[in-house]
Motif scaffolding. Structure first.
Motif, PDB file in Angstrom:
ATOM      1  N   PRO A  19       0.832  -1.215   0.000  1.00 46.61           N
ATOM      2  CA  PRO A  19       0.000   0.000   0.000  1.00 46.61           C
ATOM      3  C   PRO A  19       0.863   1.259   0.000  1.00 46.61           C
ATOM      4  O   PRO A  19       1.835   1.367   0.755  1.00 46.61           O
ATOM      5  N   GLY A  20       0.548   2.174  -0.896  1.00 50.16           N
ATOM      6  CA  GLY A  20       1.324   3.398  -1.044  1.00 50.16           C
ATOM      7  C   GLY A  20       2.341   3.343  -2.166  1.00 50.16           C
ATOM      8  O   GLY A  20       2.906   4.376  -2.540  1.00 50.16           O
ATOM      9  N   SER A  21       2.573   2.133  -2.733  1.00 55.32           N
ATOM     10  CA  SER A  21       3.555   1.998  -3.813  1.00 55.32           C
ATOM     11  C   SER A  21       3.020   2.634  -5.090  1.00 55.32           C
ATOM     12  O   SER A  21       1.857   2.454  -5.447  1.00 55.32           O
ATOM     13  N   LYS A  22       3.888   3.371  -5.798  1.00 51.64           N
ATOM     14  CA  LYS A  22       3.523   3.927  -7.092  1.00 51.64           C
ATOM     15  C   LYS A  22       3.665   2.827  -8.149  1.00 51.64           C
ATOM     16  O   LYS A  22       4.672   2.115  -8.186  1.00 51.64           O
ATOM     17  N   VAL A  23       2.658   2.695  -8.993  1.00 49.36           N
ATOM     18  CA  VAL A  23       2.639   1.624  -9.969  1.00 49.36           C
ATOM     19  C   VAL A  23       2.091   2.132 -11.304  1.00 49.36           C
ATOM     20  O   VAL A  23       1.595   3.257 -11.404  1.00 49.36           O
ATOM     21  N   GLU A  24       2.216   1.270 -12.315  1.00 49.75           N
ATOM     22  CA  GLU A  24       1.547   1.479 -13.600  1.00 49.75           C
ATOM     23  C   GLU A  24       0.508   0.384 -13.755  1.00 49.75           C
ATOM     24  O   GLU A  24       0.786  -0.789 -13.471  1.00 49.75           O
ATOM     25  N   ILE A  25      -0.686   0.761 -14.202  1.00 48.30           N
ATOM     26  CA  ILE A  25      -1.824  -0.146 -14.250  1.00 48.30           C
ATOM     27  C   ILE A  25      -2.237  -0.373 -15.701  1.00 48.30           C
ATOM     28  O   ILE A  25      -2.478   0.586 -16.424  1.00 48.30           O
ATOM     29  N   MET A  26      -2.315  -1.641 -16.104  1.00 46.46           N
ATOM     30  CA  MET A  26      -2.700  -1.974 -17.476  1.00 46.46           C
ATOM     31  C   MET A  26      -4.216  -2.004 -17.603  1.00 46.46           C
ATOM     32  O   MET A  26      -4.916  -2.644 -16.816  1.00 46.46           O
ATOM     33  N   SER A  27      -4.718  -1.305 -18.605  1.00 45.42           N
ATOM     34  CA  SER A  27      -6.159  -1.277 -18.850  1.00 45.42           C
ATOM     35  C   SER A  27      -6.571  -2.479 -19.683  1.00 45.42           C
ATOM     36  O   SER A  27      -5.846  -2.920 -20.561  1.00 45.42           O
ATOM     37  N   GLU A  28      -7.756  -3.020 -19.380  1.00 45.15           N
ATOM     38  CA  GLU A  28      -8.315  -4.112 -20.169  1.00 45.15           C
ATOM     39  C   GLU A  28      -9.618  -3.700 -20.841  1.00 45.15           C
ATOM     40  O   GLU A  28     -10.332  -4.537 -21.388  1.00 45.15           O
ATOM     41  N   GLU A  29      -9.924  -2.398 -20.812  1.00 44.34           N
ATOM     42  CA  GLU A  29     -11.136  -1.912 -21.456  1.00 44.34           C
ATOM     43  C   GLU A  29     -10.957  -1.872 -22.966  1.00 44.34           C
ATOM     44  O   GLU A  29      -9.866  -1.654 -23.478  1.00 44.34           O
ATOM     45  N   GLU A  30     -12.068  -2.073 -23.687  1.00 43.79           N
ATOM     46  CA  GLU A  30     -12.046  -2.046 -25.143  1.00 43.79           C
ATOM     47  C   GLU A  30     -11.516  -0.704 -25.638  1.00 43.79           C
ATOM     48  O   GLU A  30     -11.969   0.343 -25.206  1.00 43.79           O
ATOM     49  N   GLY A  31     -10.548  -0.740 -26.535  1.00 41.15           N
ATOM     50  CA  GLY A  31      -9.968   0.486 -27.068  1.00 41.15           C
ATOM     51  C   GLY A  31      -8.791   0.996 -26.278  1.00 41.15           C
ATOM     52  O   GLY A  31      -8.051   1.867 -26.747  1.00 41.15           O
ATOM     53  N   PHE A  32      -8.589   0.480 -25.054  1.00 45.16           N
ATOM     54  CA  PHE A  32      -7.484   0.933 -24.214  1.00 45.16           C
ATOM     55  C   PHE A  32      -6.597  -0.233 -23.781  1.00 45.16           C
ATOM     56  O   PHE A  32      -5.652  -0.045 -23.021  1.00 45.16           O
ATOM     57  N   SER A 214      -6.068  -9.792 -40.772  1.00 41.50           N
ATOM     58  CA  SER A 214      -6.270  -9.673 -39.334  1.00 41.50           C
ATOM     59  C   SER A 214      -7.746  -9.474 -39.025  1.00 41.50           C
ATOM     60  O   SER A 214      -8.553  -9.156 -39.901  1.00 41.50           O
ATOM     61  N   SER A 215      -8.106  -9.643 -37.741  1.00 41.42           N
ATOM     62  CA  SER A 215      -9.490  -9.520 -37.304  1.00 41.42           C
ATOM     63  C   SER A 215      -9.576  -8.609 -36.092  1.00 41.42           C
ATOM     64  O   SER A 215      -8.651  -8.536 -35.285  1.00 41.42           O
ATOM     65  N   ASP A 216     -10.714  -7.908 -35.960  1.00 41.71           N
ATOM     66  CA  ASP A 216     -10.962  -7.071 -34.788  1.00 41.71           C
ATOM     67  C   ASP A 216     -11.899  -7.756 -33.798  1.00 41.71           C
ATOM     68  O   ASP A 216     -12.284  -7.163 -32.784  1.00 41.71           O
ATOM     69  N   GLU A 217     -12.270  -8.997 -34.067  1.00 38.30           N
ATOM     70  CA  GLU A 217     -13.172  -9.706 -33.170  1.00 38.30           C
ATOM     71  C   GLU A 217     -12.471 -10.038 -31.860  1.00 38.30           C
ATOM     72  O   GLU A 217     -11.274 -10.336 -31.829  1.00 38.30           O
ATOM     73  N   ASP A 218     -13.237 -10.006 -30.762  1.00 31.04           N
ATOM     74  CA  ASP A 218     -12.682 -10.344 -29.456  1.00 31.04           C
ATOM     75  C   ASP A 218     -12.141 -11.768 -29.479  1.00 31.04           C
ATOM     76  O   ASP A 218     -12.785 -12.690 -29.991  1.00 31.04           O
ATOM     77  N   GLY A 219     -10.959 -11.931 -28.921  1.00 30.39           N
ATOM     78  CA  GLY A 219     -10.319 -13.244 -28.899  1.00 30.39           C
ATOM     79  C   GLY A 219      -9.428 -13.508 -30.085  1.00 30.39           C
ATOM     80  O   GLY A 219      -8.668 -14.479 -30.082  1.00 30.39           O
ATOM     81  N   PHE A 220      -9.516 -12.651 -31.119  1.00 27.79           N
ATOM     82  CA  PHE A 220      -8.696 -12.851 -32.310  1.00 27.79           C
ATOM     83  C   PHE A 220      -7.861 -11.623 -32.662  1.00 27.79           C
ATOM     84  O   PHE A 220      -7.173 -11.616 -33.677  1.00 27.79           O
ATOM     85  N   LYS A 221      -7.929 -10.579 -31.838  1.00 27.87           N
ATOM     86  CA  LYS A 221      -7.161  -9.372 -32.123  1.00 27.87           C
ATOM     87  C   LYS A 221      -5.670  -9.681 -32.071  1.00 27.87           C
ATOM     88  O   LYS A 221      -5.190 -10.323 -31.146  1.00 27.87           O
ATOM     89  N   GLY A 222      -4.957  -9.209 -33.082  1.00 31.84           N
ATOM     90  CA  GLY A 222      -3.522  -9.454 -33.132  1.00 31.84           C
ATOM     91  C   GLY A 222      -3.145 -10.702 -33.902  1.00 31.84           C
ATOM     92  O   GLY A 222      -1.969 -10.951 -34.137  1.00 31.84           O
ATOM     93  N   ALA A 223      -4.145 -11.503 -34.305  1.00 37.78           N
ATOM     94  CA  ALA A 223      -3.861 -12.719 -35.063  1.00 37.78           C
ATOM     95  C   ALA A 223      -3.930 -12.435 -36.555  1.00 37.78           C
ATOM     96  O   ALA A 223      -4.750 -11.635 -37.013  1.00 37.78           O
ATOM     97  N   TRP A 224      -3.064 -13.103 -37.317  1.00 35.12           N
ATOM     98  CA  TRP A 224      -3.030 -12.946 -38.775  1.00 35.12           C
ATOM     99  C   TRP A 224      -3.231 -14.308 -39.421  1.00 35.12           C
ATOM    100  O   TRP A 224      -2.498 -15.257 -39.154  1.00 35.12           O
ATOM    101  N   PHE A 225      -4.258 -14.393 -40.307  1.00 29.11           N
ATOM    102  CA  PHE A 225      -4.611 -15.641 -40.978  1.00 29.11           C
ATOM    103  C   PHE A 225      -4.160 -15.591 -42.444  1.00 29.11           C
ATOM    104  O   PHE A 225      -4.341 -14.584 -43.128  1.00 29.11           O
ATOM    105  N   ALA A 226      -3.608 -16.702 -42.931  1.00 28.53           N
ATOM    106  CA  ALA A 226      -3.197 -16.786 -44.328  1.00 28.53           C
ATOM    107  C   ALA A 226      -4.436 -16.837 -45.221  1.00 28.53           C
ATOM    108  O   ALA A 226      -5.419 -17.517 -44.910  1.00 28.53           O
ATOM    109  N   ALA A 227      -4.384 -16.097 -46.339  1.00 23.00           N
ATOM    110  CA  ALA A 227      -5.520 -16.037 -47.255  1.00 23.00           C
ATOM    111  C   ALA A 227      -5.022 -15.727 -48.665  1.00 23.00           C
ATOM    112  O   ALA A 227      -3.847 -15.434 -48.881  1.00 23.00           O
ATOM    113  N   THR A 228      -5.945 -15.776 -49.612  1.00 21.71           N
ATOM    114  CA  THR A 228      -5.652 -15.471 -51.009  1.00 21.71           C
ATOM    115  C   THR A 228      -6.644 -14.438 -51.518  1.00 21.71           C
ATOM    116  O   THR A 228      -7.835 -14.508 -51.199  1.00 21.71           O
TER     117      THR A 228
END
Length: 342
Positions: A19-32, A214-228
């Motif tokens: 308690p009292g420690s300065k920290v950085e907090i990671m957001s898990e909200e959509e867009g952040f 790539s996809s913007d769907e939840d659970g697939f963000k950041g993934a790249w699928f091979a396609a033609t």
């Protein structure tokens, strides 16, 4: 399920997050998601969680009542260290201070006026920053910052290194070299250069061209699928056919209309790695897609543990299921910074 007589757990006593420690907090909200905001630990709970209070986020519009939240331990870390002055370079991974938080990006341009263009993979945006709003990107790994502040890490490695570990590493490298020679029977071009592989900035995708989507769907963000590429269907939009995803009735490969923001050429195959190193950024083939991760542990060849920050997961992969990570930025393939080397 534990028995009812199990004693109550004690509050988390991590020395970094008292308690009292300065920290950085990671957001898990959509867009952040993935951004970090400064704050203070208010209280440690009995469920491995922490109550934190933000420095620059507020519950009211007037900005008089700082926002408090209960977060998991993996969402907080100490304040990241920062060199007093640093000359940033092209393709280095940095954190940029934007909208009251720190966002991870990569430097794509070093301008003559002293400013830097930074590309953010999560939003596919490029924004210009001054040196005062940048810091070298670091990861909080096992209670320590990697890489350490410049000038410190070499001494740290030398103190821990001994002749036995050097010999062991040499044996592993020899085994890797033998394995690569067995798999590759033709001469491989030199890939030691750090310059990005050039490609026309306004290159159009043509019919039959191999791409990644790539996809913007939840659970697939950041993934790249091979396609033609099948055919263009309008301005900045194409009909594509996936190479691994199939229709619901499994009768054929799935087709979709995708805009060019989510399409990139297939990465060049000119980079062949004999052995990946700890903290090296890679793409890992998982669930029919390539996901960006970091090598967290070099296991017995040919296996590696890879950490995925977005999902906070660590999985093991074969060497053949990994490739060096590259970003498609402004019509160029850019290799990641080597700043995360031990």
């Amino acid at each position: 399920m534990p028995p009812k007589s199990t004693p109550k757990s004690k509050p988390n006593q991590n020395p970094h997050f008292k308690p009292g420690s300065k920290v950085e907090i990671m957001s898990e909200e959509e867009g952040f998601r993935g951004s970090f905001y400064t704050g203070t630990v208010v209280k440690a709970t009995r469920t491995s969680k922490f109550i934190v209070e933000y420095d620059k986020l507020f519950e009211d519009e007037e900005g008089t009542k700082p926002l408090q939240e209960t977060v998991n331990e993996f969402q907080i870390r100490p304040i990241a260290p920062r060199e007093k002055k640093r000359e940033f370079k092209f393709s280095e991974e940095v954190d940029a201070f934007h909208n009251d938080g720190w966002w991870e990006g990569v430097i794509t341009e070093v301008n003559e006026d002293g400013n830097f263009a930074v590309f953010f993979r999560s939003t596919k945006e490029q924004i210009e920053f001054g040196e005062e709003d940048l810091r070298l990107h670091r990861e909080w790994v096992n209670g320590a910052w990697k890489p350490t502040l410049e000038g410190e890490e070499e001494e740290e490695v030398k103190e821990k290194e001994n002749e036995g570990s050097r010999n062991k590493r040499k044996l592993v490298e020899e085994e890797v070299t033998k394995e690569v020679k067995r798999r590759v029977n033709k001469k491989v071009p030199d890939t030691t250069q750090e310059k990005p592989i050039e490609s026309p900035k306004d290159a159009k995708f043509s019919k039959g061209m191999l791409v990644e989507v790539s996809s913007d769907e939840d659970g697939f963000k950041g993934a790249w699928f091979a396609a033609t590429i099948v055919e263009p269907v309008g301005k900045d939009k194409y009909l594509i056919e996936y190479q691994t995803l199939r229709t619901e009735d499994d009768s054929d490969f799935l087709r979709e209309e995708i805009d060019t923001v989510h399409i990139r050429p297939h990465p060049p195959q000119t980079i062949i790695i004999d052995r990946f190193k700890k903290l090296e950024e890679v793409d890992a083939l998982y669930n029919d897609a390539w996901w960006v991760g970091v090598v967290s542990k070099v296991n017995t060849f040919p296996k590696y543990s890879v950490f995925f920050k977005d999902s906070n997961e660590e999985l093991e992969f074969q060497h053949s299921d990994l490739r060096p990570h590259q970003d498609w930025i402004n019509g160029k393939w850019v290799t990641p910074s080597k700043a995360l080397k031990l």
